[in-house]
Design a protein around this motif. Structure first.
Motif, PDB file in Angstrom:
ATOM      1  N   MET A   1      10.441 -19.718  -5.567  1.00  0.00           N
ATOM      2  CA  MET A   1      10.528 -18.733  -4.491  1.00  0.00           C
ATOM      3  C   MET A   1       9.178 -18.588  -3.820  1.00  0.00           C
ATOM      4  N   PRO A   2       9.154 -18.289  -2.516  1.00  0.00           N
ATOM      5  CA  PRO A   2       7.879 -18.049  -1.835  1.00  0.00           C
ATOM      6  C   PRO A   2       7.139 -16.882  -2.484  1.00  0.00           C
ATOM      7  N   LEU A   3       5.841 -17.067  -2.665  1.00  0.00           N
ATOM      8  CA  LEU A   3       5.071 -16.090  -3.421  1.00  0.00           C
ATOM      9  C   LEU A   3       4.850 -14.769  -2.675  1.00  0.00           C
ATOM     10  N   PRO A   4       4.429 -14.754  -1.396  1.00  0.00           N
ATOM     11  CA  PRO A   4       4.105 -13.472  -0.747  1.00  0.00           C
ATOM     12  C   PRO A   4       5.259 -12.478  -0.707  1.00  0.00           C
ATOM     13  N   PRO A   5       6.479 -12.869  -0.263  1.00  0.00           N
ATOM     14  CA  PRO A   5       7.553 -11.863  -0.252  1.00  0.00           C
ATOM     15  C   PRO A   5       7.938 -11.396  -1.647  1.00  0.00           C
ATOM     16  N   LEU A   6       7.857 -12.287  -2.630  1.00  0.00           N
ATOM     17  CA  LEU A   6       8.182 -11.891  -3.997  1.00  0.00           C
ATOM     18  C   LEU A   6       7.163 -10.884  -4.527  1.00  0.00           C
ATOM     19  N   LEU A 222      -6.410 -23.317 -16.573  1.00  0.00           N
ATOM     20  CA  LEU A 222      -5.267 -23.059 -17.449  1.00  0.00           C
ATOM     21  C   LEU A 222      -4.169 -24.104 -17.233  1.00  0.00           C
ATOM     22  N   ASN A 223      -3.970 -24.521 -15.989  1.00  0.00           N
ATOM     23  CA  ASN A 223      -2.998 -25.583 -15.717  1.00  0.00           C
ATOM     24  C   ASN A 223      -3.371 -26.852 -16.472  1.00  0.00           C
ATOM     25  N   ALA A 224      -4.653 -27.196 -16.445  1.00  0.00           N
ATOM     26  CA  ALA A 224      -5.100 -28.399 -17.143  1.00  0.00           C
ATOM     27  C   ALA A 224      -4.955 -28.243 -18.656  1.00  0.00           C
ATOM     28  N   LEU A 225      -5.324 -27.068 -19.180  1.00  0.00           N
ATOM     29  CA  LEU A 225      -5.250 -26.845 -20.621  1.00  0.00           C
ATOM     30  C   LEU A 225      -3.809 -26.903 -21.119  1.00  0.00           C
ATOM     31  N   MET A 277      10.444 -19.337 -14.577  1.00  0.00           N
ATOM     32  CA  MET A 277      11.745 -19.759 -14.056  1.00  0.00           C
ATOM     33  C   MET A 277      11.845 -19.514 -12.551  1.00  0.00           C
ATOM     34  N   VAL A 278      11.155 -18.478 -12.082  1.00  0.00           N
ATOM     35  CA  VAL A 278      11.285 -18.069 -10.687  1.00  0.00           C
ATOM     36  C   VAL A 278      10.260 -18.755  -9.797  1.00  0.00           C
ATOM     37  N   VAL A 279       8.997 -18.845 -10.250  1.00  0.00           N
ATOM     38  CA  VAL A 279       7.924 -19.338  -9.367  1.00  0.00           C
ATOM     39  C   VAL A 279       7.344 -20.664  -9.809  1.00  0.00           C
ATOM     40  N   GLY A 280       7.806 -21.228 -10.923  1.00  0.00           N
ATOM     41  CA  GLY A 280       7.245 -22.474 -11.390  1.00  0.00           C
ATOM     42  C   GLY A 280       6.147 -22.255 -12.412  1.00  0.00           C
ATOM     43  N   ALA A 281       5.544 -23.341 -12.868  1.00  0.00           N
ATOM     44  CA  ALA A 281       4.591 -23.285 -13.980  1.00  0.00           C
ATOM     45  C   ALA A 281       3.140 -23.164 -13.539  1.00  0.00           C
ATOM     46  N   ASP A 282       2.866 -23.219 -12.246  1.00  0.00           N
ATOM     47  CA  ASP A 282       1.486 -23.132 -11.753  1.00  0.00           C
ATOM     48  C   ASP A 282       0.917 -21.752 -12.068  1.00  0.00           C
ATOM     49  N   HIS A 283      -0.170 -21.705 -12.821  1.00  0.00           N
ATOM     50  CA  HIS A 283      -0.735 -20.423 -13.225  1.00  0.00           C
ATOM     51  C   HIS A 283      -1.312 -19.638 -12.050  1.00  0.00           C
ATOM     52  N   ARG A 284      -1.624 -20.288 -10.961  1.00  0.00           N
ATOM     53  CA  ARG A 284      -2.072 -19.556  -9.778  1.00  0.00           C
ATOM     54  C   ARG A 284      -0.962 -18.664  -9.237  1.00  0.00           C
ATOM     55  N   LEU A 287       0.244 -15.946 -12.569  1.00  0.00           N
ATOM     56  CA  LEU A 287      -0.653 -14.824 -12.833  1.00  0.00           C
ATOM     57  C   LEU A 287      -0.638 -13.775 -11.726  1.00  0.00           C
ATOM     58  N   VAL A 288       0.013 -14.057 -10.617  1.00  0.00           N
ATOM     59  CA  VAL A 288       0.209 -13.039  -9.585  1.00  0.00           C
ATOM     60  C   VAL A 288       1.464 -12.218  -9.872  1.00  0.00           C
ATOM     61  N   ILE A 289       2.527 -12.876 -10.281  1.00  0.00           N
ATOM     62  CA  ILE A 289       3.830 -12.224 -10.439  1.00  0.00           C
ATOM     63  C   ILE A 289       4.000 -11.586 -11.813  1.00  0.00           C
ATOM     64  N   ALA A 290       3.485 -12.219 -12.862  1.00  0.00           N
ATOM     65  CA  ALA A 290       3.715 -11.727 -14.228  1.00  0.00           C
ATOM     66  C   ALA A 290       3.228 -10.289 -14.441  1.00  0.00           C
ATOM     67  N   PRO A 291       2.018  -9.908 -13.981  1.00  0.00           N
ATOM     68  CA  PRO A 291       1.608  -8.516 -14.194  1.00  0.00           C
ATOM     69  C   PRO A 291       2.516  -7.507 -13.501  1.00  0.00           C
TER      70      PRO A 291
END
Length: 342
Positions: A1-6, A222-225, A277-284, A287-291
């Motif tokens: 899903m697009p990040l800004p509206p979410l 974190l993505n690399a790790l 599941m919603v935004v993918g595995a990219d930690h960038r 880490l915006v949506i999870a909090p």
């Protein structure tokens, strides 16, 4: 899903959740009075003597509770993302390092044994945080090897020491006199926001924000790790040093939120997976949506814990588990999800 509206939608939902959390409770306060007392508290306005009780309920009891609930939920979700990347384990959560079990030893020493009584209202938080830091040092010292801080060794050490800390806690619970102290100990072990005060909010908010900023700045690392130590090293990310830094940051945040809310489980395990599941595995993105998702979840879990058996309260951790487990399992079955992506 697009990040800004979410992100915007979750931010608005969090604001609505905070207001609803203030307005709902065992003691009835009308919605006009809720908004009026919130405005008076924010602007420093005066409140008539006849409304003093309602104002106290809204501004001094419920508002710090829902704000602290949002902070704790955001902190647990953020740390859950970091721990799962650090140890590359889908079952990891903020408590797999043994930090919460260590904090429980200090908290129950205050509740059951009356330790550190000279600290007054700060005794519980200070003792829990101090024992959490001691547990962090012990886990790090035992898990560290000449080859660095291996993820499997860290998980096994944290899990083993957590059982030891829990055994000490159980000895204190069963050795204490039955009554209110034992009940308070059980409530704390399962998580509760009933003791929230404004004095606890700044430290918890500052620690969670600092931890989130640090992790967000290292989202690409974190993505690399998460792809493995060899891949991380090939991309210029030193896995050993980064893992040590993440361990310190996550331990500090976990110790802080556990000290003010008790051991609220399942948030740090469930929320990161649902967000991926919603935004993918990219930690960038994660880490915006999870909090935000963690904050909304815990605010409403606390509301349900207050209302379900009102005027009695259930531990918040019971609600997060009862509601979260079936939802999480349903999403896992329907989403074709695998840790780190689809």
């Amino acid at each position: 899903m697009p990040l800004p509206p979410l992100a915007l939608g979750l931010g608005l939902l969090l604001i609505v959740s905070l207001v609803c959390g203030v307005g709902l409770g065992a003691a009835q306060v009308t919605w006009p009075d809720v908004f009026r007392h919130l405005w008076a508290g924010l602007t420093g306005g005066t409140v008539p003597a006849r409304d003093a009780a309602a104002y106290t309920i809204v501004w001094e009891i419920r508002l710090p509770r829902v704000v602290l609930g949002a902070i704790v939920g955001a902190g647990l979700a953020t740390v859950g993302v970091a721990v799962q990347a650090m140890v590359r384990n889908a079952l990891a959560d903020p408590f797999v390092l043994g930090i919460s079990s260590g904090a429980a030893v200090g908290a129950n020493a205050v509740i059951l044994l009356g330790a550190f009584a000279g600290l007054g209202v700060w005794a519980l938080s200070v003792s829990a945080f101090g024992s959490a830091l001691a547990a962090m040092v012990l886990v790090y010292a035992v898990a560290r090897s000449p080859r660095g801080l291996a993820p499997l060794r860290l998980v096994l050490t944290g899990t083993a020491l957590a059982y030891g800390f829990e055994a000490i806690t159980m000895v204190m619970v069963f050795g204490a006199a039955r009554g209110e102290a034992a009940r308070s100990a059980v409530m704390w072990l399962l998580g509760s926001l009933g003791g929230a005060t404004w004095a606890q909010v700044p430290l918890a908010a500052g620690t969670v924000m600092a931890g989130w900023l640090w992790l967000r700045a290292r989202a690409e690392a974190l993505n690399a790790l998460a792809m493995g130590d060899e891949t991380a090293a090939a991309l210029g990310v030193p896995p050993g040093r980064l893992r040590r830094e993440i361990f310190v940051v996550t331990a500090a945040v976990t110790g802080t939120v556990v000290a003010v809310s008790g051991a609220i489980g399942f948030v740090g395990l469930m929320v990161p997976h649902v967000v991926r599941m919603v935004v993918g595995a990219d930690h960038r993105r994660v880490l915006v949506i999870a909090p935000l998702a963690g904050a909304v979840l815990l605010v409403w879990a606390d509301v349900v814990s207050r209302l379900l058996l009102a005027p009695a309260e259930l531990p918040v951790g019971v609600i997060t588990a009862v509601v979260g487990v079936p939802v999480f399992l349903l999403l896992m079955r329907r989403g074709g999800y695998a840790f780190g992506g689809r």
